[in-house]
Design a protein around this motif. Sequence first.
Motif, PDB file in Angstrom:
ATOM      1  N   LEU A  32     -13.331 -73.255  14.649  1.00 44.40           N
ATOM      2  CA  LEU A  32     -13.457 -74.491  15.348  1.00 44.40           C
ATOM      3  C   LEU A  32     -14.868 -75.125  15.371  1.00 44.40           C
ATOM      4  CD1 LEU A  32     -11.147 -72.836  18.511  1.00 44.40           C
ATOM      5  CD2 LEU A  32     -10.996 -74.252  16.654  1.00 44.40           C
ATOM      6  N   PHE A  33     -15.884 -74.451  15.331  1.00 44.26           N
ATOM      7  CA  PHE A  33     -16.650 -75.094  15.226  1.00 44.26           C
ATOM      8  C   PHE A  33     -17.589 -74.664  13.829  1.00 44.26           C
ATOM      9  CE2 PHE A  33     -16.631 -73.254  19.414  1.00 44.26           C
ATOM     10  CZ  PHE A  33     -16.583 -74.546  20.310  1.00 44.26           C
ATOM     11  N   GLU A  34     -18.374 -75.796  13.445  1.00 46.51           N
ATOM     12  CA  GLU A  34     -19.003 -75.660  11.740  1.00 46.51           C
ATOM     13  C   GLU A  34     -20.198 -75.163  11.797  1.00 46.51           C
ATOM     14  OE1 GLU A  34     -20.830 -79.600  10.128  1.00 46.51           O
ATOM     15  OE2 GLU A  34     -18.805 -79.919  10.810  1.00 46.51           O
ATOM     16  N   ASN A  35     -21.042 -75.325  13.017  1.00 40.98           N
ATOM     17  CA  ASN A  35     -21.796 -74.343  12.957  1.00 40.98           C
ATOM     18  C   ASN A  35     -22.318 -73.039  13.487  1.00 40.98           C
ATOM     19  OD1 ASN A  35     -23.595 -77.123  11.530  1.00 40.98           O
ATOM     20  ND2 ASN A  35     -24.132 -77.670  13.866  1.00 40.98           N
ATOM     21  N   PHE A  36     -21.089 -72.403  13.414  1.00 40.05           N
ATOM     22  CA  PHE A  36     -20.848 -70.936  13.685  1.00 40.05           C
ATOM     23  C   PHE A  36     -20.256 -69.687  12.904  1.00 40.05           C
ATOM     24  CE2 PHE A  36     -18.107 -67.547  16.237  1.00 40.05           C
ATOM     25  CZ  PHE A  36     -19.134 -67.352  17.093  1.00 40.05           C
ATOM     26  N   ARG A  37     -20.915 -68.724  12.932  1.00 37.28           N
ATOM     27  CA  ARG A  37     -20.594 -67.929  11.646  1.00 37.28           C
ATOM     28  C   ARG A  37     -20.799 -66.991  13.311  1.00 37.28           C
ATOM     29  NH1 ARG A  37     -21.245 -66.895   5.764  1.00 37.28           N
ATOM     30  NH2 ARG A  37     -20.885 -65.005   5.864  1.00 37.28           N
ATOM     31  N   ILE A  38     -19.827 -65.972  12.563  1.00 40.01           N
ATOM     32  CA  ILE A  38     -19.417 -64.272  13.172  1.00 40.01           C
ATOM     33  C   ILE A  38     -19.859 -63.154  12.027  1.00 40.01           C
ATOM     34  CG2 ILE A  38     -17.467 -64.785  13.585  1.00 40.01           C
ATOM     35  CD1 ILE A  38     -17.612 -63.145  16.506  1.00 40.01           C
ATOM     36  N   GLU A  39     -20.020 -62.520  12.166  1.00 44.21           N
ATOM     37  CA  GLU A  39     -19.777 -61.275  11.178  1.00 44.21           C
ATOM     38  C   GLU A  39     -19.565 -59.945  12.038  1.00 44.21           C
ATOM     39  OE1 GLU A  39     -22.315 -60.871   7.685  1.00 44.21           O
ATOM     40  OE2 GLU A  39     -22.313 -62.751   7.156  1.00 44.21           O
ATOM     41  N   GLN A  40     -18.744 -58.741  11.309  1.00 40.23           N
ATOM     42  CA  GLN A  40     -18.492 -57.583  12.265  1.00 40.23           C
ATOM     43  C   GLN A  40     -19.227 -56.563  11.468  1.00 40.23           C
ATOM     44  OE1 GLN A  40     -14.513 -57.350  12.878  1.00 40.23           O
ATOM     45  NE2 GLN A  40     -14.659 -58.506  14.991  1.00 40.23           N
ATOM     46  N   PHE A  41     -19.784 -55.685  12.117  1.00 37.57           N
ATOM     47  CA  PHE A  41     -20.534 -54.142  11.133  1.00 37.57           C
ATOM     48  C   PHE A  41     -19.765 -52.995  12.174  1.00 37.57           C
ATOM     49  CE2 PHE A  41     -23.832 -57.546  12.594  1.00 37.57           C
ATOM     50  CZ  PHE A  41     -23.438 -57.922  11.002  1.00 37.57           C
ATOM     51  N   GLY A  42     -18.642 -53.229  12.870  1.00 37.23           N
ATOM     52  CA  GLY A  42     -18.268 -52.329  13.750  1.00 37.23           C
ATOM     53  C   GLY A  42     -17.450 -51.788  12.493  1.00 37.23           C
ATOM     54  N   ASN A  43     -16.136 -50.254  13.024  1.00 35.92           N
ATOM     55  CA  ASN A  43     -14.814 -49.463  12.964  1.00 35.92           C
ATOM     56  C   ASN A  43     -14.102 -50.416  13.563  1.00 35.92           C
ATOM     57  OD1 ASN A  43     -15.370 -47.919  10.076  1.00 35.92           O
ATOM     58  ND2 ASN A  43     -16.318 -47.069  11.442  1.00 35.92           N
ATOM     59  N   ALA A  44     -12.555 -50.820  12.732  1.00 34.50           N
ATOM     60  CA  ALA A  44     -11.414 -51.244  12.872  1.00 34.50           C
ATOM     61  C   ALA A  44     -11.615 -50.181  14.534  1.00 34.50           C
ATOM     62  CB  ALA A  44     -10.316 -50.898  12.412  1.00 34.50           C
ATOM     63  N   GLU A  45     -11.499 -48.631  15.179  1.00 35.23           N
ATOM     64  CA  GLU A  45     -11.256 -48.285  15.745  1.00 35.23           C
ATOM     65  C   GLU A  45     -12.753 -47.952  16.890  1.00 35.23           C
ATOM     66  OE1 GLU A  45      -8.680 -46.264  16.257  1.00 35.23           O
ATOM     67  OE2 GLU A  45      -7.953 -47.796  14.651  1.00 35.23           O
ATOM     68  N   PHE A  46     -11.853 -47.790  18.554  1.00 34.71           N
ATOM     69  CA  PHE A  46     -13.519 -47.578  19.469  1.00 34.71           C
ATOM     70  C   PHE A  46     -13.922 -46.491  19.116  1.00 34.71           C
ATOM     71  CE2 PHE A  46     -14.398 -46.797  23.624  1.00 34.71           C
ATOM     72  CZ  PHE A  46     -15.141 -48.279  23.681  1.00 34.71           C
ATOM     73  N   ILE A  47     -15.219 -46.494  18.952  1.00 34.23           N
ATOM     74  CA  ILE A  47     -16.239 -44.860  18.869  1.00 34.23           C
ATOM     75  C   ILE A  47     -16.512 -44.093  20.264  1.00 34.23           C
ATOM     76  CG2 ILE A  47     -18.117 -44.354  18.510  1.00 34.23           C
ATOM     77  CD1 ILE A  47     -18.538 -46.792  17.356  1.00 34.23           C
ATOM     78  N   LYS A  48     -15.248 -43.145  19.903  1.00 35.37           N
ATOM     79  CA  LYS A  48     -14.932 -42.452  21.348  1.00 35.37           C
ATOM     80  C   LYS A  48     -16.145 -40.809  21.085  1.00 35.37           C
ATOM     81  CE  LYS A  48     -10.807 -43.723  22.498  1.00 35.37           C
ATOM     82  NZ  LYS A  48      -9.093 -44.006  22.702  1.00 35.37           N
ATOM     83  N   GLY A  49     -16.771 -40.778  21.621  1.00 36.96           N
ATOM     84  CA  GLY A  49     -17.386 -38.968  21.208  1.00 36.96           C
ATOM     85  C   GLY A  49     -18.831 -40.245  20.655  1.00 36.96           C
ATOM     86  N   ASN A  50     -18.968 -38.922  19.254  1.00 36.62           N
ATOM     87  CA  ASN A  50     -20.029 -38.865  18.397  1.00 36.62           C
ATOM     88  C   ASN A  50     -19.751 -39.871  17.779  1.00 36.62           C
ATOM     89  OD1 ASN A  50     -21.670 -36.997  19.988  1.00 36.62           O
ATOM     90  ND2 ASN A  50     -21.118 -35.655  18.866  1.00 36.62           N
ATOM     91  N   PRO A  51     -20.464 -40.529  17.531  1.00 35.29           N
ATOM     92  CA  PRO A  51     -20.338 -41.461  16.541  1.00 35.29           C
ATOM     93  C   PRO A  51     -20.470 -40.884  14.587  1.00 35.29           C
ATOM     94  CG  PRO A  51     -22.650 -42.463  17.225  1.00 35.29           C
ATOM     95  CD  PRO A  51     -22.152 -41.093  18.174  1.00 35.29           C
ATOM     96  N   SER A  52     -19.750 -41.693  13.728  1.00 36.36           N
ATOM     97  CA  SER A  52     -19.422 -40.468  12.326  1.00 36.36           C
ATOM     98  C   SER A  52     -20.392 -41.088  11.716  1.00 36.36           C
ATOM     99  CB  SER A  52     -17.945 -41.483  11.479  1.00 36.36           C
ATOM    100  OG  SER A  52     -18.626 -42.689  11.562  1.00 36.36           O
ATOM    101  N   ARG A  53     -20.427 -40.789  10.427  1.00 36.15           N
ATOM    102  CA  ARG A  53     -21.643 -41.272   9.481  1.00 36.15           C
ATOM    103  C   ARG A  53     -21.772 -42.153   8.891  1.00 36.15           C
ATOM    104  NH1 ARG A  53     -26.474 -42.220   9.036  1.00 36.15           N
ATOM    105  NH2 ARG A  53     -26.215 -43.150   7.205  1.00 36.15           N
ATOM    106  N   ASP A  54     -19.694 -42.775   9.207  1.00 37.20           N
ATOM    107  CA  ASP A  54     -19.766 -43.833   8.704  1.00 37.20           C
ATOM    108  C   ASP A  54     -20.348 -45.612   9.675  1.00 37.20           C
ATOM    109  OD1 ASP A  54     -18.068 -45.635   7.151  1.00 37.20           O
ATOM    110  OD2 ASP A  54     -16.810 -45.963   8.780  1.00 37.20           O
ATOM    111  N   ASP A  55     -19.825 -44.900  11.163  1.00 41.02           N
ATOM    112  CA  ASP A  55     -20.157 -45.608  11.824  1.00 41.02           C
ATOM    113  C   ASP A  55     -21.341 -46.119  12.107  1.00 41.02           C
ATOM    114  OD1 ASP A  55     -17.628 -45.832  13.249  1.00 41.02           O
ATOM    115  OD2 ASP A  55     -17.877 -44.053  14.368  1.00 41.02           O
ATOM    116  N   ILE A  56     -22.937 -44.862  11.703  1.00 44.47           N
ATOM    117  CA  ILE A  56     -23.846 -45.132  11.553  1.00 44.47           C
ATOM    118  C   ILE A  56     -24.579 -46.101  10.548  1.00 44.47           C
ATOM    119  CG2 ILE A  56     -26.521 -44.188  11.195  1.00 44.47           C
ATOM    120  CD1 ILE A  56     -24.841 -41.590  13.172  1.00 44.47           C
ATOM    121  N   SER A  57     -23.711 -45.754   9.208  1.00 39.28           N
ATOM    122  CA  SER A  57     -24.259 -46.688   8.316  1.00 39.28           C
ATOM    123  C   SER A  57     -23.855 -47.857   8.304  1.00 39.28           C
ATOM    124  CB  SER A  57     -23.620 -45.817   6.920  1.00 39.28           C
ATOM    125  OG  SER A  57     -23.683 -46.305   5.434  1.00 39.28           O
TER     126      SER A  57
END
Length: 150
Positions: A32-57
């Motif tokens: 919708l906006f040519e001047n907008f860029r979005i990237e995600q760095f998380g996992n698909a699942e919500f973090i519950k409890g202690n984060p995994s090594r993958d979450d931290i990475s």
Amino acid sequence: GLSLRMLSAGNRVFFGQFMKGRDCSELRASSLFENFRIEQFGNAEFIKGNPSRDDISRAEKGLLRMKEVLDSGLYDMVVFDEVNRAVHIGLLAAGEVLRVVDGKPDATEVILTGRSAPQEIIDRADLVTEMKEIKHYYNAGVMSRVGIED
């Protein structure tokens, strides 16, 4: 809100999401906006409890990506979405986030969002707003909805 204002003023915005890695409505904003860029760095699942090594990475790689984005000087605003929450649950250290922010170009606005901001980040910020839950429909059994949470 700030991102929309920047885009409407003709500026460029980069939006890095630290706690999301799934399809959600805001991902479509790039089309919708040519001047907008979005990237995600998380996992698909919500973090519950202690984060995994993958979450931290993923969070660490996301922080490196945000440094690249700031170093590029291509964006007028860079949003570290939910980075305060990422620090709070142990994905990143506040000092690491601040070191990345310290390298920003003078003309670039940087926004750090998320609940439970550490005092170290609050002390360095120019503006701090606290959003406090008083009542949430989730507690009444209303699940996430497209356009509201997703």
